[in-house]
Write a protein that holds these residues in place. Structure first.
Motif: not given
Ligand code: ADP
Ligand code: ZN
Length: 742
Positions: A79-101
């Protein structure tokens, strides 16, 4: 059996996932979120599994096998992986960038480092450091540079310090040996949180209003499926924290876990103790001063189920719990929940999303909810619960407004304090009670102006004026931290006629001391709180009564609980109203309500004196009347007319660089490029210069997209920001739901 293929995100700045075969022996251990080691080019890299699939776009023969699990069996969970995918889309950043959080650096790196880092602080008073810079700075340039950085940054790592100062290590070592700089092992920096003896507490018998809130918690938790989000709107001192604690207990009883987010500035022993006192060892406190090793250990303790409750700032939201039942966001209106670097997420909004994905209840609490959250509550998206009374029926402090225009007419003007405020301070001193005097601007004067030629001292790297600091006899830039000796005469025309315009806390402190020479006065702002324990020391001195009058910035506005404070004076309530930001009214309302809440928290009633030049301004008037709903209505009228959030969504795209024409040129091309996907229900404005058009030598431009139905536009902005090649020296970033518009 179909082959099992893992889509793996490798720890590199690439917005891509790569396919790997899952070896037979590991098939039971690998799922979404698993940390793995994979062959990559000629080396091997860490990464984590995003999905497991049975087909690949690549020929099977070309796929390599996963090398093994890294960091033991650590896994963030699907579910955290899914959350970071959503963040990457919504906050318009790379997947890697979202995963950093999602994963703290030490866990991401996969190294089990126990290495402690050292943090550096000034070891002397700010004035002494400044004296050194002026007297010996010419000969000891490197030392002066180090001190200059430490005047502006407290508790900084060696690497950052030397980089910012632009010097080697020997100057620093010499300063430490002289005692002018203090070196602290980061595990010691944890002091305020560790080793404190905490007396256990038991749940209080809830008040009627608390009971209703807790019944609602029960109802939401047992609703089946996603419990949803509650907005707990409770006046200061209404017992919100007690509701949080009892809600956490319910979730723990159910075998689930809880996260409590508090703003970084409130992450004090006073706050965290309340959680420790109730739940003891089950609580982990995550704060920004943990060393890499400690951060790694805490993460593992959470991951391994040794901890059931996490209390922390923004990033604690990503605690790797597997059976999360509750997320609390205290002071949900606080701007510090927004991260101002990639990924630019808002922890409150991501909390709501995580709650939805994991069927956890989310409680947003505040005495002054953000307009966005209240809007969502009135529209049925959140459940609204209100606590209208202080516990034990303590009365709210009495608010007195002083119209400073009228005051000037009657007294001839030119005074910093009204007669009312002076009288109230005097009577506090005679009764042995304490006062807080609040002004949200540090320094002595915000402007240094030549009366003859009109010259105004400005930072050479930023488009703002220098602030004059009297105690250090210097001018400094509050954006980039640059400072230099204050000119005695005008640098332009040489006239000896310099005027110090605009108020700051330093001037207020001086005025209070002159007015009451026998009172003990202390100033608390980021200029005086430079040493490691200065914050706790000042608060202890205040608590024990060694200080009569505390002067300060918003550092003293939040969360402090001092029963002997019966007066709060707000010197200039209008200060934040004229900032070019559509939230300036809202912030003023919140800040005034928060500071007022510092008065009368004991058995004696409190008084708040608010000095203003615009007593009929809605933010001030509604704060004085304790009328949140009225403020919300006034504010929504404006937001509706101008179509500002929450009526619309906003996305800011910022461009910056040293070459202004290159920045502007790129900003225009970029904005035009995405223009075709701007829907009819939205509009694009810009590019135009940011209100602060230059910071640290870089020109800044912004394009604002505002409206509804922006899904496609968001995807386009993300794609454009990640894939477009910027001209050399120009950078671009997308900021969804921006909080800082300057
Ligand atoms: P808030 O978080 O809304 O500002 P707190 O939870 O800090 O309010 O409560 C204010 C004070 O009242 C605290 O000292 C708290 O221990 C006390 N308190 C809260 N609820 C109760 C209760 N039901 N009975 C007695 N005291 C309470
Ligand atoms: Zn500057």
């Amino acid at each position: 059996m179909a082959p099992r293929i893992a889509k793996v995100m490798v720890d590199l700045s690439l917005d891509r996932v790569f396919d790997y075969l899952i070896p037979e022996g590991l098939s039971g251990d690998i799922g979404p979120g698993s940390r793995v080691r994979v062959p990559f080019g000629r080396t091997s890299k860490n990464g984590y599994v995003v999905r497991v699939v049975s087909e690949s776009d690549y020929p099977m023969s070309k796929l390599k096998e996963i090398g093994g699990l890294s960091s033991g069996k650590a896994c963030v969970g699907p579910s955290l992986v899914e959350l970071s995918e959503w963040m990457s889309e919504y906050y318009c950043c790379s997947r890697e960038g979202a995963a950093r959080a999602l994963l703290p650096a030490p866990v991401r790196g996969g190294k089990i480092g126990k290495k402690k880092i050292n943090l550096y602080y000034l070891g002397c008073a700010a004035e002494d450091a400044q004296d050194f810079i002026f007297e010996k700075g010419k000969r000891s340039k490197a030392k002066a540079a180090v001190l200059n950085v430490l005047l502006n940054r407290h508790g900084i790592s060696k690497r950052d310090l030397l980089e910012m100062a632009g010097v080697g290590g020997s100057a620093l070592a010499a300063l430490v040996a002289d005692g002018m700089v203090e070196k602290v092992e980061s595990s010691e920096a944890r002091d305020p949180f560790a080793g404190v003896v905490v007396l256990p507490t038991t749940p209080a018998n809830p008040t009627d209003e608390q009971r209703l809130a807790l019944d609602e918690v029960d109802r939401m938790l047992s609703s089946g499926g996603s419990p949803g989000t509650m907005l707990l709107h409770g006046v200061t001192g209404s017992g919100k924290t007690e509701v949080y604690l009892q809600a956490i207990a319910k979730v723990l009883d159910d075998g689930r876990e809880a996260i409590a987010l508090v703003p970084e500035i409130s992450l004090t022993p006073q706050t965290t103790e309340r959680f420790r006192a109730r739940f003891g060892e089950k609580v982990s406190v995550l704060h920004s001063r943990l060393s890499d090793g400690e951060r790694y250990d805490e993460w593992m303790r959470i991951h391994d189920g040794e901890v059931r409750i996490v209390v922390g700032a923004r990033s604690a939201l990503f605690a790797p719990f597997r059976n999360l039942g509750l997320i609390i966001v205290d002071e949900e209106h606080e701007n510090s929940y927004k991260q101002e670097e990639t990924p630019r997420y808002h922890a409150r909004d991501v909390a709501v999303m995580r709650g939805k994905m994991e069927n956890a209840l989310v409680i947003l609490g505040s005495a002054t909810p953000s307009v966005e959250s209240y809007y969502n509550a009135l529209n049925g998206k959140y459940r609204l619960v209100e606590l209208t009374k202080r516990v034990d029926d303590l009365v709210m402090p009495e608010m007195r407004v002083v119209d400073m225009r009228q005051e000037a007419l009657e007294t001839g003007g030119g005074k910093m304090f009204s007669r009312t405020l002076v009288d109230e301070m005097r009577s506090r001193l005679s009764r042995g009670e304490q006062s807080i005097i609040f002004l949200n601007r540090r320094g002595f004067a915000s402007q240094l102006l030549c009366r003859k030629c009109g010259f105004v001292a400005e930072c050479s790297n930023c488009s703002i004026t220098y602030t004059y600091h009297k105690s250090r006899e210097c001018v400094s830039c509050h954006l980039c931290g640059a400072s230099k000796p204050a000119p005695r005469a005008c640098p332009e025309c040489g006239a000896d006629d310099i005027r110090y315009g605009g108020l700051g806390t330093e001037k207020v402190e001086l005025a209070v001391s002159k007015l009451f020479p026998h009172a003990s006065v202390k100033r608390m702002d980021s200029d005086t709180m430079t040493r490691r324990h200065s914050h706790e020391e000042a608060l202890n001195d205040f608590r024990s009564g060694r200080i009569d009058i505390l002067v300060g910035t918003q550092m003293i506005a939040k969360g402090l609980h001092f029963p002997n404070v019966t007066l709060v004076g707000v010197v200039y309530a209008d200060l934040g109203l004229h900032i070019p930001d559509f939230r300036s009214q809202e912030r003023t309302f919140q800040l005034l309500t928060q500071v007022a809440g510092r008065a009368g928290r004991g058995d004696r009633p409190g008084v708040v004196v608010i000095q203003t030049y615009t007593p009929f301004n809605s933010a001030i008037k509604r704060a004085v009347d304790y009328d949140y709903a009225g403020f919300y209505e006034d504010e929504m009228e404006v937001r509706n007319v101008l179509a500002y959030p929450p009526v619309s969504r906003m996305i800011a795209v910022r461009f910056s660089g040293e070459d202004e024409s290159a920045v502007l040129g790129f900003a225009e091309t970029f904005t035009r490029g995405v223009g075709k996907v701007v829907p009819k229900s939205a509009e694009a404005v810009g590019p135009s210069p940011c209100p602060i058009s230059r910071i640290k030598g870089k020109y800044r431009y912004v394009s604002i997209f505002r409206g509804t139905g922006m899904r496609e536009l968001r995807a386009e902005l993300r794609f454009a920001a990640l894939k477009t090649r910027c001209p050399k020296g120009v950078s671009v970033h997308v900021d969804s739901d921006p909080v800082n518009l300057m």
